[in-house]
Design an enzyme around this catalytic site. Structure first.
Site, PDB file in Angstrom:
ATOM      1  N   ALA A 125      25.461  61.541  43.308  1.00  0.00           N
ATOM      2  CA  ALA A 125      25.135  62.043  41.967  1.00  0.00           C
ATOM      3  C   ALA A 125      26.346  62.725  41.344  1.00  0.00           C
ATOM      4  O   ALA A 125      26.677  63.865  41.694  1.00  0.00           O
ATOM      5  CB  ALA A 125      23.950  63.002  42.057  1.00  0.00           C
ATOM      6  N   MET A 126      26.985  62.007  40.432  1.00  0.00           N
ATOM      7  CA  MET A 126      28.137  62.526  39.699  1.00  0.00           C
ATOM      8  C   MET A 126      27.770  62.728  38.229  1.00  0.00           C
ATOM      9  O   MET A 126      28.059  63.755  37.627  1.00  0.00           O
ATOM     10  CB  MET A 126      29.309  61.515  39.723  1.00  0.00           C
ATOM     11  CG  MET A 126      29.693  61.043  41.084  1.00  0.00           C
ATOM     12  SD  MET A 126      30.605  62.307  41.928  1.00  0.00           S
ATOM     13  CE  MET A 126      30.406  61.775  43.617  1.00  0.00           C
ATOM     14  N   PRO A 129      24.265  64.352  31.720  1.00  0.00           N
ATOM     15  CA  PRO A 129      24.099  63.962  30.313  1.00  0.00           C
ATOM     16  C   PRO A 129      25.409  64.086  29.519  1.00  0.00           C
ATOM     17  O   PRO A 129      25.675  63.265  28.649  1.00  0.00           O
ATOM     18  CB  PRO A 129      23.031  64.929  29.816  1.00  0.00           C
ATOM     19  CG  PRO A 129      22.233  65.267  31.036  1.00  0.00           C
ATOM     20  CD  PRO A 129      23.194  65.250  32.185  1.00  0.00           C
ATOM     21  N   ALA A 131      28.597  64.204  30.990  1.00  0.00           N
ATOM     22  CA  ALA A 131      29.777  63.878  31.804  1.00  0.00           C
ATOM     23  C   ALA A 131      29.564  62.573  32.561  1.00  0.00           C
ATOM     24  O   ALA A 131      28.760  62.522  33.489  1.00  0.00           O
ATOM     25  CB  ALA A 131      30.061  65.003  32.799  1.00  0.00           C
ATOM     26  N   GLU A 242      35.227  50.685  46.101  1.00  0.00           N
ATOM     27  CA  GLU A 242      34.053  50.641  45.222  1.00  0.00           C
ATOM     28  C   GLU A 242      34.219  49.576  44.150  1.00  0.00           C
ATOM     29  O   GLU A 242      33.292  48.844  43.813  1.00  0.00           O
ATOM     30  CB  GLU A 242      33.841  51.993  44.537  1.00  0.00           C
ATOM     31  CG  GLU A 242      33.221  53.008  45.460  1.00  0.00           C
ATOM     32  CD  GLU A 242      33.098  54.385  44.831  1.00  0.00           C
ATOM     33  OE1 GLU A 242      33.054  54.484  43.594  1.00  0.00           O
ATOM     34  OE2 GLU A 242      33.063  55.360  45.598  1.00  0.00           O
ATOM     35  N   ARG A 243      35.423  49.500  43.594  1.00  0.00           N
ATOM     36  CA  ARG A 243      35.654  48.516  42.521  1.00  0.00           C
ATOM     37  C   ARG A 243      35.671  47.103  43.073  1.00  0.00           C
ATOM     38  O   ARG A 243      35.202  46.168  42.422  1.00  0.00           O
ATOM     39  CB  ARG A 243      36.940  48.862  41.782  1.00  0.00           C
ATOM     40  CG  ARG A 243      36.670  50.048  40.893  1.00  0.00           C
ATOM     41  CD  ARG A 243      37.875  50.715  40.336  1.00  0.00           C
ATOM     42  NE  ARG A 243      37.435  51.942  39.674  1.00  0.00           N
ATOM     43  CZ  ARG A 243      38.202  52.966  39.420  1.00  0.00           C
ATOM     44  NH1 ARG A 243      39.470  52.941  39.772  1.00  0.00           N
ATOM     45  NH2 ARG A 243      37.724  54.030  38.819  1.00  0.00           N
ATOM     46  N   GLN A 336      22.364  30.876  26.503  1.00  0.00           N
ATOM     47  CA  GLN A 336      22.515  29.996  25.343  1.00  0.00           C
ATOM     48  C   GLN A 336      22.187  28.549  25.712  1.00  0.00           C
ATOM     49  O   GLN A 336      21.445  27.872  24.997  1.00  0.00           O
ATOM     50  CB  GLN A 336      23.964  30.098  24.815  1.00  0.00           C
ATOM     51  CG  GLN A 336      24.184  29.425  23.483  1.00  0.00           C
ATOM     52  CD  GLN A 336      23.434  30.111  22.350  1.00  0.00           C
ATOM     53  OE1 GLN A 336      23.068  31.280  22.437  1.00  0.00           O
ATOM     54  NE2 GLN A 336      23.164  29.366  21.293  1.00  0.00           N
ATOM     55  N   LEU A 337      22.703  28.099  26.835  1.00  0.00           N
ATOM     56  CA  LEU A 337      22.497  26.702  27.225  1.00  0.00           C
ATOM     57  C   LEU A 337      21.076  26.444  27.730  1.00  0.00           C
ATOM     58  O   LEU A 337      20.626  25.310  27.764  1.00  0.00           O
ATOM     59  CB  LEU A 337      23.532  26.277  28.275  1.00  0.00           C
ATOM     60  CG  LEU A 337      24.962  26.156  27.706  1.00  0.00           C
ATOM     61  CD1 LEU A 337      25.979  25.971  28.836  1.00  0.00           C
ATOM     62  CD2 LEU A 337      25.085  25.010  26.709  1.00  0.00           C
ATOM     63  N   GLY A 339      18.601  27.648  26.065  1.00  0.00           N
ATOM     64  CA  GLY A 339      17.755  27.708  24.866  1.00  0.00           C
ATOM     65  C   GLY A 339      16.719  28.812  25.002  1.00  0.00           C
ATOM     66  O   GLY A 339      16.964  29.825  25.680  1.00  0.00           O
TER      67      GLY A 339
HETATM   68  C1  LIG Z   1      21.850  51.574  36.156  1.00  0.00           C
HETATM   69  C2  LIG Z   1      22.812  52.699  36.308  1.00  0.00           C
HETATM   70  C3  LIG Z   1      23.078  53.203  37.568  1.00  0.00           C
HETATM   71  C4  LIG Z   1      23.959  54.289  37.722  1.00  0.00           C
HETATM   72  N1  LIG Z   1      24.132  54.841  38.957  1.00  0.00           N
HETATM   73  C5  LIG Z   1      24.839  55.991  39.082  1.00  0.00           C
HETATM   74  C6  LIG Z   1      24.871  56.691  40.320  1.00  0.00           C
HETATM   75  O1  LIG Z   1      24.304  56.260  41.324  1.00  0.00           O
HETATM   76  N2  LIG Z   1      25.551  57.866  40.375  1.00  0.00           N
HETATM   77  C7  LIG Z   1      26.203  58.384  39.299  1.00  0.00           C
HETATM   78  O2  LIG Z   1      26.798  59.440  39.430  1.00  0.00           O
HETATM   79  N3  LIG Z   1      26.188  57.740  38.119  1.00  0.00           N
HETATM   80  C8  LIG Z   1      25.514  56.561  37.975  1.00  0.00           C
HETATM   81  N4  LIG Z   1      25.454  55.910  36.773  1.00  0.00           N
HETATM   82  C9  LIG Z   1      26.186  56.446  35.633  1.00  0.00           C
HETATM   83  C10 LIG Z   1      27.408  55.630  35.264  1.00  0.00           C
HETATM   84  O3  LIG Z   1      28.389  55.776  36.255  1.00  0.00           O
HETATM   85  C11 LIG Z   1      27.888  56.130  33.879  1.00  0.00           C
HETATM   86  O4  LIG Z   1      26.919  55.718  32.942  1.00  0.00           O
HETATM   87  C12 LIG Z   1      29.255  55.583  33.536  1.00  0.00           C
HETATM   88  O5  LIG Z   1      30.236  56.200  34.321  1.00  0.00           O
HETATM   89  C13 LIG Z   1      29.620  55.809  32.059  1.00  0.00           C
HETATM   90  O6  LIG Z   1      29.468  57.161  31.715  1.00  0.00           O
HETATM   91  P1  LIG Z   1      28.604  57.581  30.420  1.00  0.00           P
HETATM   92  O7  LIG Z   1      27.304  56.901  30.508  1.00  0.00           O
HETATM   93  O8  LIG Z   1      28.621  59.061  30.311  1.00  0.00           O
HETATM   94  O9  LIG Z   1      29.390  56.954  29.202  1.00  0.00           O
HETATM   95  P2  LIG Z   1      30.663  57.609  28.472  1.00  0.00           P
HETATM   96  O10 LIG Z   1      31.635  58.053  29.488  1.00  0.00           O
HETATM   97  O11 LIG Z   1      30.185  58.615  27.489  1.00  0.00           O
HETATM   98  O12 LIG Z   1      31.247  56.344  27.712  1.00  0.00           O
HETATM   99  C14 LIG Z   1      30.777  55.873  26.438  1.00  0.00           C
HETATM  100  C15 LIG Z   1      31.765  54.816  25.957  1.00  0.00           C
HETATM  101  O13 LIG Z   1      33.054  55.434  25.752  1.00  0.00           O
HETATM  102  C16 LIG Z   1      34.036  54.728  26.472  1.00  0.00           C
HETATM  103  N5  LIG Z   1      35.095  55.630  26.955  1.00  0.00           N
HETATM  104  C17 LIG Z   1      34.949  56.775  27.704  1.00  0.00           C
HETATM  105  N6  LIG Z   1      36.155  57.289  27.984  1.00  0.00           N
HETATM  106  C18 LIG Z   1      37.074  56.473  27.426  1.00  0.00           C
HETATM  107  C19 LIG Z   1      38.501  56.449  27.369  1.00  0.00           C
HETATM  108  N7  LIG Z   1      39.240  57.380  27.995  1.00  0.00           N
HETATM  109  N8  LIG Z   1      39.109  55.455  26.684  1.00  0.00           N
HETATM  110  C20 LIG Z   1      38.387  54.508  26.046  1.00  0.00           C
HETATM  111  N9  LIG Z   1      37.038  54.458  26.075  1.00  0.00           N
HETATM  112  C21 LIG Z   1      36.396  55.414  26.748  1.00  0.00           C
HETATM  113  C22 LIG Z   1      33.291  54.117  27.654  1.00  0.00           C
HETATM  114  O14 LIG Z   1      33.998  53.027  28.209  1.00  0.00           O
HETATM  115  C23 LIG Z   1      31.989  53.704  26.984  1.00  0.00           C
HETATM  116  O15 LIG Z   1      32.166  52.471  26.336  1.00  0.00           O
HETATM  117  C24 LIG Z   1      24.621  54.829  36.589  1.00  0.00           C
HETATM  118  C25 LIG Z   1      24.367  54.285  35.328  1.00  0.00           C
HETATM  119  C26 LIG Z   1      23.475  53.263  35.172  1.00  0.00           C
HETATM  120  C27 LIG Z   1      23.177  52.766  33.797  1.00  0.00           C
END
Ligand SMILES: Cc1cc2nc3c(=O)[nH]c(=O)nc-3n(C[C@H](O)[C@H](O)[C@H](O)COP(=O)(O)OP(=O)(O)OC[C@H]3O[C@@H](n4cnc5c(N)ncnc54)[C@H](O)[C@@H]3O)c2cc1C
Length: 379
Positions: A125-126, A129, A131, A242-243, A336-337, A339
């Site tokens: 959990a990182m 709302p 961050a 992770e990536r 799309q393909l 339909g």
């Molecule tokens: C199904 C699901 C599972 C998840 N599971 C986990 C989990 O297990 N644990 C956990 O901790 N989190 C989890 N997350 C959270 C996920 O990691 C975050 O939603 C993600 O990191 C993006 O953060 P945010 O939603 O706050 O969007 P934001 O950081 O607010 O981003 C909003 C937009 O701004 C863009 N943006 C932000 N910073 C920059 C920058 N420097 N330059 C350009 N563009 C930028 C982003 O790319 C995005 O398009 C999950 C989310 C989902 C939807």
């Protein structure tokens, strides 16, 4: 495309894992999607077969498999026979390794055997709302109270959030230094630890993605992961893997979308011919096949480098960026393909499309991946 990176033993592992998925997962996936959660017993079934935390040494109940290709095989099979919302890979490869990194033998003895057997389900959990991409904005804090830490705050979008027995929670530990965070092991049943809603989502319907709340949770010192000021360091440590995990999974889903689309257009007819016979279809699928093959070669190379301990942050970011964007393009063209059928939930391509939308956002968004790659090119 022929791939020669897997050994005979790994091919047998693939067969066995596929059989397991066909028997234990495939028949139940629709029910899990309706329920919005995978039953806890599924983790135990995976554990009984040795499919969880395969990297753990035999002393702690694992198989001691370091070779990442086994994980790659599992994710590739999951794309066809598994359930996308069943986040056992998060449990095994994204959260489990934190316990390894802490090098705390008492913690390892306490939690790793349960994680291997599937009795102790893991989450991390990182996100909060306010961050997500920018974790330095987190508000959750932990205060040192001498013999324990006091944890306060909330987290959102936490995968395995309802099922989890152990959650690795990031919290600020020094009000003067916003980049100093600690990682805390929060256990099911600790006083002040509450779960919120299982959040309804566009896709990944069987995944229990939840809100978590921490109100004056007393965290014993023995539940601090490593040094409470070095949380960012521990987070960074696992990022390349992770990536890569993301990239392998997204490409496997894109491959599945290709196969389904090819099958569909080969059968469906319009204007007296197969959809596959229109030049538009042929060129689209030719382009996508080319991209999928090129991406596969790159990812297989990344896996090889990772196995040698040589996968760099920017290579992993390139793999995650390209595979997730390709998955988006492939599933979109697939719908799309198909339909109108592609818009119907009973067609798998519909689910692949909605599931894919998150791949470009979580585990580091495409924009963050581009920042990392740009840094490696320009700075
Ligand atoms: C199904 C699901 C599972 C998840 N599971 C986990 C989990 O297990 N644990 C956990 O901790 N989190 C989890 N997350 C959270 C996920 O990691 C975050 O939603 C993600 O990191 C993006 O953060 P945010 O939603 O706050 O969007 P934001 O950081 O607010 O981003 C909003 C937009 O701004 C863009 N943006 C932000 N910073 C920059 C920058 N420097 N330059 C350009 N563009 C930028 C982003 O790319 C995005 O398009 C999950 C989310 C989902 C939807």
């Amino acid at each position: 495309m022929e791939r020669d990176l897997f050994t005979e033993e790994q091919n047998m592992f693939r067969e066995a894992y596929r059989k397991f998925l066909i028997k234990e997962v495939e028949p139940h996936r629709e029910g899990w999607r309706k329920a919005g959660i995978v039953p806890r017993e599924m983790f135990k079934k995976m554990g009984e077969q040795g499919y969880l935390l395969t990297w753990v040494d035999e002393q702690h109940g694992g198989l001691g498999i370091e070779d990442f290709r086994y994980q790659q095989i599992m994710m590739e099979e999951d794309a066809t026979y598994g359930e996308a919302g069943f986040f056992h890979t998060l449990h095994s490869r994204l959260v489990g390794p934190y316990l390894k990194r802490s090098e705390d033998q008492e913690q390892q003895a306490r939690f790793i055997p349960g994680a291997v057997s599937g009795e102790c389900i893991l989450a991390v959990a990182m996100t909060e709302p306010d961050a997500g991409s920018d974790l330095a904005g987190m508000k959750t804090s932990a205060k040192n109270q001498g013999d324990h830490w006091l944890l306060n705050g909330s987290k959102i979008y936490i995968s395995n959030g309802i099922n989890a027995d152990l959650v690795v929670v990031a919290a600020k530990t020094n009000p003067e230094k916003p980049r100093e965070i600690g990682l805390f092991l929060i256990e099911r049943g600790m006083e002040g630890f509450e779960r919120g809603r299982n959040l309804p989502k566009m896709g990944l319907k069987a995944q229990d993605t939840a809100e978590l709340f921490f109100n004056d949770v007393k965290v014993p010192k023995s539940n601090v992961l490593g040094d409470p000021s070095k949380g960012f360091h521990y987070l960074m440590h696992g990022l390349a893997e992770e990536r890569l995990i993301g990239a392998v999974g997204y490409l496997a889903c894109a491959q599945r979308a290709f196969d389904l689309t090819k099958e569909f257009v080969s059968e469906r007819k319009a204007f007296g011919q197969r959809i596959a016979d229109f030049q538009n279809t042929r060129f689209k699928l030719a382009d996508l096949r080319t991209e999928l093959d090129i991406c596969q070669v790159f990812i297989d190379k990344c896996v090889e480098m990772h196995n040698k301990g040589q996968l760099s942050t920017d290579m992993a970011a390139k793999a995650k960026l390209y595979a997730s964007e390709l998955e988006g393009r492939m599933t979109d063209e697939g719908v799309q393909l198909h339909g109108g059928a592609g818009y119907m939930e009973e067609y798998e391509i519909c689910r692949l499309y909605t599931n894919a939308r998150i791949s470009r956002i979580y585990a580091g968004s495409s924009e963050i991946m581009r920042e990392i790659i740009a840094r490696s090119v320009l700075d």
